[in-house]
Design an enzyme around this catalytic site. Sequence first.
Site, PDB file in Angstrom:
ATOM      1  N   LYS A  27       0.824  -1.079   0.008  1.00 28.33           N
ATOM      2  CA  LYS A  27      -0.079  -0.044   0.004  1.00 28.33           C
ATOM      3  C   LYS A  27       0.790   1.328  -0.011  1.00 28.33           C
ATOM      4  CE  LYS A  27      -3.148   0.593   3.432  1.00 28.33           C
ATOM      5  NZ  LYS A  27      -3.356   1.849   4.090  1.00 28.33           N
ATOM      6  N   ASP A 325       1.807  -1.190  11.656  1.00 27.22           N
ATOM      7  CA  ASP A 325       0.629  -1.489  11.254  1.00 27.22           C
ATOM      8  C   ASP A 325       0.122  -2.990  11.445  1.00 27.22           C
ATOM      9  OD1 ASP A 325      -0.288   0.794  10.199  1.00 27.22           O
ATOM     10  OD2 ASP A 325       0.820   0.532   8.179  1.00 27.22           O
ATOM     11  N   ARG A 401      -8.013  -3.285   9.646  1.00 26.92           N
ATOM     12  CA  ARG A 401      -6.954  -4.115   9.966  1.00 26.92           C
ATOM     13  C   ARG A 401      -7.627  -4.819  11.559  1.00 26.92           C
ATOM     14  NH1 ARG A 401      -2.843  -3.519   6.933  1.00 26.92           N
ATOM     15  NH2 ARG A 401      -2.037  -1.420   6.141  1.00 26.92           N
TER      16      ARG A 401
END
Length: 446
Positions: A27, A325, A401
């Site tokens: 990403k 992340d 997520r």
Amino acid sequence: MSHATPSPLTMAARGPLTGHVRVPGDKSISHRSLMLSALAVGESMVEGLLEGEDVLATAAAMRAMGAQIERGSDGVWRIHGVGVGGLLQPATALDMGNSGTSTRLLMGLVTSHAITATFIGDASLSKRPMGRVIDPLSTMGADITASPGGRLPLMLRGIVPAVPITYTLPVASAQVKSAILLAGLNTPGITRVIEPVPTRDHSERMLAGFGAQLTVEESAEGRVISIHGEAELKPQAITVPGDPSSAAFWMVAASIVPGSDIVIENVGLNPTRAGLVTALRLMGADITEQDARTVGGEPVADLRVRHAALSAIEVPAELAPSMIDEYPALFVAAAYAQGTTIARGAEELRVKESDRITAMATALTACGVTCSEYEDGLAVTGTGGDPIPGGGRVETHLDHRIAMSMAVAALNARAPITLDDAGPVATSYPTFFATLDALAPIEQAA
């Protein structure tokens, strides 16, 4: 690009994950590929671009500011750029959807152009603070009017020439670093960013690849990244490696579901992004690299992951920037480990798409996992490899997520876990559930 009606989904345990999987394009690299291609003169081609909602928001914004961006029937994206300094006034507000990366980096681009842009986003993005980029960009000359708390919607009036600055990052943030460097592209002189703690370096690699004059030096204060302004970028052919943040879910899933044996192909293993691989290996995960290679200046390998008995660790705080992340997925791995895993030094999780510390603590607790919350992380007591109780209803907070991590947690839970909304998964991994069905077909369920 606002999120549609919630899509609840109930996930039950399945059999082993087996086979090969190729995750979507990275990403971070996908965003930057579009932005820098749009600032080059000529046609760039991007293969393997992540086609999730976040990246599509970047593509739409660059089109709105003059770039020609088309996806060919062969899946290759072709971008005709406007040149550094050539961005045009957008006719309408730039809708960033759920994408904090798009917002912060594009604010940097607009800062050194004589245009005005209004940034809007969905409910989740509109809660995220933008002050960390507003401060340095304002110092460079941008006139920024934000909603209370430094949030979206906001209006940014760029300036030519902008003012080069030397800025020390108060928090480890690749987005803030990148916003300043992108503003520096069209700013006369040298713009410098000093980062005391290294963060992901995709912007530096790609800016240099496109022809920007950029240097990285070590100093007593940290890494000093210097970019010479009024750059001329040359079009590129880019192959985007697989996103390690997407691969994270399959690494954890295969580690916690008995009998699993998978190969995750083409995973980007940039050292500034590979912290989860390190952390899982410290826990005893069986992860081996195959066919290590370099693609477009980025290290890449195929990862074979087999089920393994995991043991609790105290996650080294220095890993935080390289796996920020991936913490929600790590917390799921910890729920299946032997002992109590302590993960701290990750206060940045509080200002992501959701407060990921509280969101994951609440979700895991609802599924019978013992958690203790710190300001900067979690302590998670695992089952020693046994199934977690499950049975909870998880609030995903419009956070992709959280949704995917708890879907993974369900794969070895005693009782099904319900996600209040699986829709946000499309922001980064539209094929996630189809991929899960291929690796662990529902008919294998116990």
